[in-house]
Design a protein around this motif. Structure first.
Motif, PDB file in Angstrom:
ATOM      1  N   GLY A 205       0.777  -1.290  -0.072  1.00 47.49           N
ATOM      2  CA  GLY A 205      -0.206  -0.070  -0.052  1.00 47.49           C
ATOM      3  C   GLY A 205       0.752   1.268   0.127  1.00 47.49           C
ATOM      4  O   GLY A 205       0.476   2.269  -0.232  1.00 47.49           O
ATOM      5  N   ILE A 206       2.252   1.181   0.320  1.00 43.10           N
ATOM      6  CA  ILE A 206       2.910   2.377   0.197  1.00 43.10           C
ATOM      7  C   ILE A 206       3.140   3.090  -0.925  1.00 43.10           C
ATOM      8  O   ILE A 206       3.125   4.394  -1.133  1.00 43.10           O
ATOM      9  N   THR A 207       3.242   2.392  -2.156  1.00 39.95           N
ATOM     10  CA  THR A 207       3.530   3.121  -3.416  1.00 39.95           C
ATOM     11  C   THR A 207       2.317   4.076  -3.829  1.00 39.95           C
ATOM     12  O   THR A 207       2.356   5.030  -4.292  1.00 39.95           O
ATOM     13  N   ASP A 208       1.213   3.391  -3.517  1.00 40.35           N
ATOM     14  CA  ASP A 208      -0.123   4.164  -3.674  1.00 40.35           C
ATOM     15  C   ASP A 208      -0.330   5.233  -2.838  1.00 40.35           C
ATOM     16  O   ASP A 208      -0.686   6.473  -2.906  1.00 40.35           O
ATOM     17  N   LYS A 209       0.126   5.130  -1.640  1.00 39.10           N
ATOM     18  CA  LYS A 209       0.015   6.343  -0.429  1.00 39.10           C
ATOM     19  C   LYS A 209       1.307   7.298  -1.130  1.00 39.10           C
ATOM     20  O   LYS A 209       0.871   8.499  -0.744  1.00 39.10           O
ATOM     21  N   LEU A 210       2.228   6.953  -1.674  1.00 36.50           N
ATOM     22  CA  LEU A 210       3.357   7.992  -2.128  1.00 36.50           C
ATOM     23  C   LEU A 210       2.687   8.716  -3.193  1.00 36.50           C
ATOM     24  O   LEU A 210       2.873   9.932  -3.479  1.00 36.50           O
ATOM     25  N   LEU A 211       2.177   7.967  -4.063  1.00 33.53           N
ATOM     26  CA  LEU A 211       1.454   8.786  -5.448  1.00 33.53           C
ATOM     27  C   LEU A 211       0.379   9.593  -4.695  1.00 33.53           C
ATOM     28  O   LEU A 211       0.037  10.887  -5.478  1.00 33.53           O
ATOM     29  N   LYS A 212      -0.498   9.443  -4.029  1.00 31.79           N
ATOM     30  CA  LYS A 212      -1.304  10.073  -3.557  1.00 31.79           C
ATOM     31  C   LYS A 212      -1.087  11.545  -2.843  1.00 31.79           C
ATOM     32  O   LYS A 212      -1.588  12.486  -2.969  1.00 31.79           O
ATOM     33  N   ALA A 213       0.021  11.221  -1.895  1.00 27.43           N
ATOM     34  CA  ALA A 213       0.562  12.313  -1.337  1.00 27.43           C
ATOM     35  C   ALA A 213       1.193  13.384  -2.270  1.00 27.43           C
ATOM     36  O   ALA A 213       1.060  14.570  -2.348  1.00 27.43           O
ATOM     37  N   ALA A 214       1.938  12.812  -3.282  1.00 27.26           N
ATOM     38  CA  ALA A 214       2.535  13.684  -4.352  1.00 27.26           C
ATOM     39  C   ALA A 214       1.310  14.554  -5.077  1.00 27.26           C
ATOM     40  O   ALA A 214       1.507  15.523  -5.564  1.00 27.26           O
ATOM     41  N   ASP A 215       0.240  13.597  -5.420  1.00 32.66           N
ATOM     42  CA  ASP A 215      -0.914  14.499  -6.065  1.00 32.66           C
ATOM     43  C   ASP A 215      -1.420  15.338  -5.176  1.00 32.66           C
ATOM     44  O   ASP A 215      -1.750  16.514  -5.724  1.00 32.66           O
ATOM     45  N   MET A 216      -1.442  15.127  -3.783  1.00 35.85           N
ATOM     46  CA  MET A 216      -2.288  16.281  -3.040  1.00 35.85           C
ATOM     47  C   MET A 216      -1.002  17.388  -3.128  1.00 35.85           C
ATOM     48  O   MET A 216      -1.766  18.595  -3.232  1.00 35.85           O
ATOM     49  N   ALA A 217       0.097  17.246  -3.174  1.00 33.61           N
ATOM     50  CA  ALA A 217       1.049  18.364  -2.930  1.00 33.61           C
ATOM     51  C   ALA A 217       0.816  19.049  -4.254  1.00 33.61           C
ATOM     52  O   ALA A 217       0.989  20.468  -4.191  1.00 33.61           O
ATOM     53  N   GLN A 218       1.135  18.422  -5.386  1.00 32.67           N
ATOM     54  CA  GLN A 218       0.827  19.127  -6.610  1.00 32.67           C
ATOM     55  C   GLN A 218      -0.381  19.976  -6.868  1.00 32.67           C
ATOM     56  O   GLN A 218      -0.179  20.990  -7.364  1.00 32.67           O
ATOM     57  N   ARG A 219      -1.377  19.406  -6.105  1.00 31.17           N
ATOM     58  CA  ARG A 219      -2.719  20.371  -6.299  1.00 31.17           C
ATOM     59  C   ARG A 219      -2.796  21.179  -5.189  1.00 31.17           C
ATOM     60  O   ARG A 219      -3.884  21.854  -5.081  1.00 31.17           O
ATOM     61  N   LYS A 220      -1.715  21.685  -4.273  1.00 33.84           N
ATOM     62  CA  LYS A 220      -1.568  22.530  -3.208  1.00 33.84           C
ATOM     63  C   LYS A 220      -2.606  22.201  -2.082  1.00 33.84           C
ATOM     64  O   LYS A 220      -3.133  23.106  -1.342  1.00 33.84           O
ATOM     65  N   ASN A 221      -2.682  20.760  -1.849  1.00 33.58           N
ATOM     66  CA  ASN A 221      -3.775  20.417  -0.986  1.00 33.58           C
ATOM     67  C   ASN A 221      -2.679  19.962   0.191  1.00 33.58           C
ATOM     68  O   ASN A 221      -1.808  18.881   0.105  1.00 33.58           O
ATOM     69  N   ARG A 222      -2.766  20.718   1.340  1.00 28.08           N
ATOM     70  CA  ARG A 222      -1.786  20.415   2.500  1.00 28.08           C
ATOM     71  C   ARG A 222      -2.174  19.096   3.144  1.00 28.08           C
ATOM     72  O   ARG A 222      -1.190  18.639   4.146  1.00 28.08           O
ATOM     73  N   ASP A 223      -3.034  18.495   2.822  1.00 26.16           N
ATOM     74  CA  ASP A 223      -3.417  17.229   3.450  1.00 26.16           C
ATOM     75  C   ASP A 223      -2.126  15.992   2.967  1.00 26.16           C
ATOM     76  O   ASP A 223      -2.395  15.133   3.630  1.00 26.16           O
ATOM     77  N   TYR A 224      -1.396  16.544   1.974  1.00 24.79           N
ATOM     78  CA  TYR A 224      -0.345  15.547   1.712  1.00 24.79           C
ATOM     79  C   TYR A 224       0.522  15.466   2.916  1.00 24.79           C
ATOM     80  O   TYR A 224       1.334  14.326   3.159  1.00 24.79           O
ATOM     81  N   ILE A 225       0.726  16.290   3.906  1.00 20.60           N
ATOM     82  CA  ILE A 225       1.299  16.186   4.939  1.00 20.60           C
ATOM     83  C   ILE A 225       0.839  15.022   6.045  1.00 20.60           C
ATOM     84  O   ILE A 225       1.650  14.362   6.584  1.00 20.60           O
ATOM     85  N   LEU A 226      -0.454  15.005   6.062  1.00 22.10           N
ATOM     86  CA  LEU A 226      -1.267  13.784   6.838  1.00 22.10           C
ATOM     87  C   LEU A 226      -0.785  12.384   6.211  1.00 22.10           C
ATOM     88  O   LEU A 226      -0.703  11.591   6.953  1.00 22.10           O
TER      89      LEU A 226
END
Length: 815
Positions: A42-63
């Motif tokens: 599940g970590i690869t999916d979480k990494l990509l999800k965090a990166a997508d959030m960061a790219q979209r200026k969604n600070r939830d990437y930190i969570l």
């Protein structure tokens, strides 16, 4: 030297990692081991999800990052509870590098393929670090080697192409000098010739392991996952699926391409030419045999089909038009336009008329494909030489795979016949000249039914599963459920029928289980079921979409009978003791018969006439064999026969009717039986089954009841009128006794006309000695003109009616 690869689920928890370490320790006792590991599950999916959030200026990437960090720290703490400060600090530093990369993506608002490769490489690097450090902490002779120092690729980020010459040199050089018993390699990751971080694409960890195995020419490659090999089909959808012990490389590649997720197709290529076997093993069950992939085995399996696989989320695109016929270059332009957009084609078929080309792609690429194709063929579309591209979504591909299929005739016929019998529409078909793969496109909602039906056809020793939905579990319904419960073992062993009750309903509640209800304590379970509705029961049966589904109506409810057509239209067979549907308007009766034929769904109602007696079946067999019915004479009411066999000048008619109702011989409303309506319906059904178009109002019903009986407003009121009119019934009995006759309620069909009524039957007539609740039917036909074919036996009662329903259920399984 052994090469083992462990996937994400195998290293998804401290518990599983301990299993991995135990396996590696055991292997290293006799030989050196190279272990390739994926990222923690599940970590690869979480990494990509965090990166997508960061790219979209969604600070939830930190969570999302914090969840990733917590996952790794908690696993490390569980594996090394104490003395892990140095290791934990190093892990924190690596995680901080990940945080910095995510922060950078957030700041520049961009995620390039190059950055994406750097980001996802953290998954494998971190899991390899934790596993290697744990093993060293436990005193094992282990080292971690960064695969990026071995795997050399081009700069095609996210799916880099391996430079085999340099990669093989690096691998051979390193392992010729390495002395450790166990080497941990992070899979999936690599470096370009320019020193940039790259990845090998989906399934890259498998690919890494295969490249290493081929470079070192090891004896075998082992892929460890969470299942015991490659299965005959998806075990999540087909409970009877089982591991395949041996596969050829080609079969494995076909199955992997078509959805068997335990192996990534390019994995096979590096070891294929060297004939290095691949073993698929289960980390959770290390002693299970698993699947061996090689060309060095003799295939003695009974079926030429080795596996059934599927791909979901398919879009089917069709390019068609008269302007394509005889014009070269259309295919070239079509496929070039897709290649330029990096769209992978999964399925292709073209009719010999050249009027159309049909191909399947991933649904997510469908609109991009349409735009590209419409642009390339803009001129032809404007001149109406071809049509704009057509798109169908919500589809899946089902594939039969097996090397031996090419030497067996009729495989495709069996496949399509099985799908057709289950009303599964085939949208497109493709089969290569090798005949190793037969692929069909179907609607995605039918995938589970299709896989189960095909698996049953090709793998399950001719067993046939029947999935039964029963509504009405009163007196008769309860006996039916108990008979099914009692006979299931016999059906499976002797008739090769696996009968499952998947739905039960009474007027208040209903329960379901698509794997089959246990029936051990079904009454208690039904008491706590969900609220019952007629449409709700129908919708659940439709949503389950199970092969060989059968709806059983054990009621006298008119509203339920109106739903038969809806069941049949969804290829759900209907078995009914409810006579209302078949005795309603002739148009409705004929419609149900036609729907049964159209949707290949049996409509059986043997218990409509004679309960468990084979009356309708015998009639149908006579007609099917070419005989013609000329006359039918029958006593068709077990309840009325019981009443008149027990009524005399020492009893009261009211009391005998009450007794018949108490013992279950009449309907809950005895007026249905005593009015003759029930008998009229039965002879009407026999007349219709004989080929006569007739309605209930066309029949003559000579009722023996008084006007007061017939005009009663309720059951209680009816019984009161029976008491008041006792003299009338005694008069009927006295007349029959004086003529040395028996009173029988007789149904007759002659010369296209039907009649029911009470008759005085003289001695010597076949009806005279009819006892208890027995029925009798006499068929006069062209073959039986003088001595009729007679069917006689119990025509009422819960047990015999239930057995008739049971027989119809089994009969549907044999159709």
């Amino acid at each position: 030297m052994n090469v083992l690869k462990f996937g994400g689920t195998s290293v998804g928890s401290a518990k599983n990692i301990n299993k991995v370490i135990s396996i590696l320790d055991n292997y290293s006792q006799n030989n050196r081991v190279i272990c390739v590991v994926s990222a923690i599950g599940g970590i690869t999916d979480k990494l990509l999800k965090a990166a997508d959030m960061a790219q979209r200026k969604n600070r939830d990437y930190i969570l999302e990052y914090e969840a990733i960090a917590e996952k790794h720290h908690s696993i490390l703490l569980e594996l090394i509870p104490s003395g892990n400060e140095t290791i934990s600090t190093h892990l924190s530093n690596k995680l901080q590098d990940l945080r910095s990369l995510l922060d950078g993506i957030f700041l520049i608002n961009e995620l390039s393929p190059k950055t994406s490769d750097k980001l996802v490489s953290f998954g494998e690097l971190l899991s390899a670090f934790i596993i290697a450090e744990t093993m060293k902490n436990r005193g094992l002779d282990c080292i971690r080697k960064n695969s990026q120092e071995l795997m050399v690729t081009n700069s095609n980020f996210t799916k880099a192409e391996v430079q085999y010459q340099q990669t093989n040199t690096n691998i051979k050089s390193y392992f010729s000098e390495a002395k450790e018993q166990i080497t941990i390699l992070p899979g999936f990751i690599s470096k370009s010739t320019n020193g940039e971080l790259t990845t090998l694409g989906r399934g890259g960890s498998d690919f890494t392991a295969a490249i290493v195995a081929a470079a070192l020419k090891v004896n075998s490659l082992e892929i460890w996952t969470d299942v015991s090999g490659m299965y005959t089909t998806n075990p999540k959808l087909v409970k009877q699926a089982f591991p395949i012990e041996n596969l050829s490389y080609q079969e494995a590649m076909e199955l992997s391409h078509f959805g068997a997720k335990v192996l990534y197709p390019p994995t096979v290529q590096p070891v294929l030419n060297l004939n290095i076997p691949i073993h698929i093993k289960n980390t959770l069950k290390p002693n299970a045999i698993g699947t061996k992939i090689s060309n060095d085995f003799i295939d003695n399996s009974a079926t030429p089909v080795k596996g059934i696989s599927n791909i979901d989320n398919i879009a089917l695109l069709t390019l068609q038009g008269n302007g394509m016929v005889g014009i070269p270059g259309f295919s070239k332009r079509l496929f070039e336009s897709l290649a330029q957009e990096m769209i992978n084609i999964i399925f292709i078929t073209q009719a010999s008329s050249e009027h159309s080309i049909c191909f399947g792609i991933d649904t997510k690429d469908s609109q991009l494909a349409k735009s590209a194709i419409d642009c390339v063929f803009e001129n032809e579309i404007s001149l109406h030489k071809i049509d704009p591209i057509l798109i169908e979504t919500g589809l899946s591909i089902i594939a039969l795979v097996g090397d031996k299929m090419k030497s067996h005739q009729g495989i495709s016929g069996k496949m399509f016949r099985t799908l057709g019998k289950n009303n599964i529409n085939i949208r497109a078909i493709a089969q290569g000249a090798s005949e190793r793969n037969i692929s069909t496109v179907i609607v995605e909602k039918d995938v589970k039914k299709a896989l189960n039906a095909l698996h049953e056809r090709f793998f399950e020793d001719k067993n046939k599963q029947l999935n039964v939905f029963i509504t009405g579990v009163g007196n008769v319904g309860e006996r039916l459920v108990e008979q099914i419960k009692q006979q299931r073992k016999y059906l499976k062993e002797q008739l090769k029928i696996n009968l499952k009750v998947v739905g039960l309903s009474n007027s208040r509640t209903m329960i379901f289980n698509d794997d089959g209800l246990s029936l051990k304590d079904w009454k208690t379970e039904l008491q706590t079921g969900e609220k019952a509705t007629l449409n709700g029961f129908l919708e659940r049966a439709k949503d389950f979409n199970l092969r060989n589904s059968i709806f059983v109506d054990v009621t006298a409810n008119e509203d339920i009978s109106k739903l038969y057509g809806a069941y049949l239209k969804h290829s759900i067979a209907v078995v009914a003791c409810n006579k209302i549907a078949c005795s309603s308007s002739f148009e409705k009766y004929r419609e149900l018969k036609e729907l049964s034929l159209k949707y290949n769904a049996p409509f059986l109602f043997e218990t409509n006439v004679g309960a468990g007696l084979p009356v309708i079946d015998t009639l149908n067999n006579l007609i099917a064999s070419g005989d013609t019915i000329t006359s039918i004479q029958a006593v068709l009411s077990g309840s009325l026969n019981f009443v008149f066999n027990n009524f005399d000048d020492t009893t009261k008619f009211h009391d005998v009717v009450k007794q018949a109702q108490k013992e279950g011989y009449t309907e809950p409303d005895p007026r249905i039986d005593l009015s003759g309506v029930d008998v009229a319906r039965k002879i009407l059904i026999l007349a219709r089954e004989s080929g006569t178009e007739m309605n209930l109002e066309d029949m003559e019903n000579d009722s023996f009841l008084t006007p007061a009986n017939l005009e009663s407003n309720s059951v209680d009121d009816f019984y009161k009128t029976l008491i008041d009119d006792e003299a009338h019934f005694q008069k009927l009995y006295a007349s029959a006794k004086a003529n040395d006759c028996q009173l029988k309620y007789v149904a007759a069909f002659n010369d296209g006309k039907a009649k029911v009524g009470l008759k005085e039957i003289p001695q010597g007539h076949p009806f005279f000695n009819l006892e208890g609740k027995d029925n009798i039917v006499m068929f006069y036909t062209q073959r039986y003109p003088e001595q009729p074919m007679i069917i006689k036996g119990a025509g009422a009662g819960a047990d015999v009616t239930a057995s008739g329903l049971f027989a119809d259920i089994i009969r549907t399984g044999n159709k």
